[in-house]
Design a protein around this motif. Structure first.
Motif, short mmCIF file in Angstrom:
data_model
loop_
_atom_site.label_atom_id
_atom_site.label_comp_id
_atom_site.label_asym_id
_atom_site.label_seq_id
_atom_site.Cartn_x
_atom_site.Cartn_y
_atom_site.Cartn_z
N PRO A 15 0.80 -1.22 0.00
CA PRO A 15 0.00 0.00 0.00
C PRO A 15 0.84 1.28 0.00
O PRO A 15 1.96 1.29 0.49
N VAL A 16 0.24 2.34 -0.54
CA VAL A 16 0.86 3.66 -0.47
C VAL A 16 0.38 4.38 0.79
O VAL A 16 1.01 5.32 1.24
N GLU A 17 -0.74 3.93 1.34
CA GLU A 17 -1.26 4.41 2.62
C GLU A 17 -1.82 3.21 3.37
O GLU A 17 -2.48 2.37 2.77
N LEU A 18 -1.54 3.17 4.66
CA LEU A 18 -2.05 2.07 5.48
C LEU A 18 -2.28 2.56 6.90
O LEU A 18 -1.38 3.11 7.53
N GLU A 19 -3.48 2.36 7.37
CA GLU A 19 -3.84 2.73 8.74
C GLU A 19 -4.61 1.57 9.35
O GLU A 19 -5.56 1.06 8.76
N VAL A 20 -4.17 1.14 10.53
CA VAL A 20 -4.86 0.09 11.26
C VAL A 20 -5.16 0.64 12.64
O VAL A 20 -4.26 1.06 13.36
N VAL A 21 -6.44 0.65 13.00
CA VAL A 21 -6.87 1.22 14.28
C VAL A 21 -7.56 0.14 15.11
O VAL A 21 -8.49 -0.53 14.62
N ASP A 22 -7.12 -0.02 16.34
CA ASP A 22 -7.78 -0.91 17.28
C ASP A 22 -8.98 -0.17 17.85
O ASP A 22 -8.82 0.83 18.55
N GLU A 23 -10.17 -0.64 17.54
CA GLU A 23 -11.40 0.01 17.99
C GLU A 23 -12.07 -0.75 19.12
O GLU A 23 -13.25 -0.57 19.39
N GLY A 24 -11.31 -1.59 19.80
CA GLY A 24 -11.86 -2.39 20.88
C GLY A 24 -12.50 -1.56 21.97
O GLY A 24 -13.50 -1.97 22.58
N HIS A 25 -11.96 -0.37 22.22
CA HIS A 25 -12.50 0.48 23.28
C HIS A 25 -13.94 0.91 22.99
O HIS A 25 -14.69 1.24 23.92
N LYS A 26 -14.35 0.87 21.75
CA LYS A 26 -15.72 1.24 21.38
C LYS A 26 -16.72 0.12 21.67
O LYS A 26 -17.92 0.33 21.58
N HIS A 27 -16.22 -1.06 21.98
CA HIS A 27 -17.08 -2.23 22.12
C HIS A 27 -16.98 -2.89 23.49
O HIS A 27 -17.39 -4.04 23.64
N VAL A 28 -16.49 -2.17 24.46
CA VAL A 28 -16.40 -2.71 25.82
C VAL A 28 -17.81 -3.01 26.31
O VAL A 28 -18.73 -2.23 26.13
N GLY A 29 -17.96 -4.18 26.90
CA GLY A 29 -19.26 -4.60 27.40
C GLY A 29 -20.03 -5.46 26.42
O GLY A 29 -21.03 -6.06 26.77
N HIS A 30 -19.58 -5.54 25.19
CA HIS A 30 -20.23 -6.41 24.21
C HIS A 30 -19.80 -7.85 24.47
O HIS A 30 -18.97 -8.12 25.34
N ALA A 31 -20.32 -8.75 23.70
CA ALA A 31 -20.09 -10.19 23.91
C ALA A 31 -18.62 -10.55 24.03
O ALA A 31 -18.25 -11.40 24.82
N ASN A 32 -17.74 -9.91 23.27
CA ASN A 32 -16.32 -10.25 23.31
C ASN A 32 -15.50 -9.23 24.09
O ASN A 32 -14.30 -9.10 23.89
N GLU A 33 -16.15 -8.50 24.99
CA GLU A 33 -15.48 -7.52 25.85
C GLU A 33 -14.62 -6.53 25.09
O GLU A 33 -13.57 -6.12 25.55
N GLY A 34 -15.03 -6.20 23.88
CA GLY A 34 -14.34 -5.16 23.12
C GLY A 34 -13.04 -5.60 22.47
O GLY A 34 -12.32 -4.78 21.93
#
Length: 81
Positions: A15-34
């Motif tokens: 890639p010429v641009e690549l961004e990977v963001v961990d968004e687990g903090h947005k899903h705390v409390g869901h089935a997989n604990e974010g």
């Protein structure tokens, strides 16, 4: 996991641009604990002339095995330059 996702996408798609963001903090409390929620933005010449569905398949192919080992959810923004 972010480092491994970046490594695999860089190797497979150059890639010429690549961004990977961990968004687990947005899903705390869901089935997989974010855990295992990621957003990927990748811009690659490999996507030129390729339909969006196939672009997503290319990303998933690059991450083969990780979907079962720690990625619960993956949002993808895949574009050609």
């Amino acid at each position: 996991m972010v480092v491994e996702i970046r490594r695999r996408l860089a190797e497979a798609l150059a890639p010429v641009e690549l961004e990977v963001v961990d968004e687990g903090h947005k899903h705390v409390g869901h089935a997989n604990e974010g855990k295992g929620h990621y957003h990927v933005r990748v811009v690659s010449p490999a996507f030129a002339g390729v339909l969006p569905l196939q672009r997503h398949r290319m990303v998933h192919a690059a991450l083969d095995g990780l979907m079962e080992q720690g990625i619960h959810a993956l949002s993808i923004d895949a574009k050609a330059p």
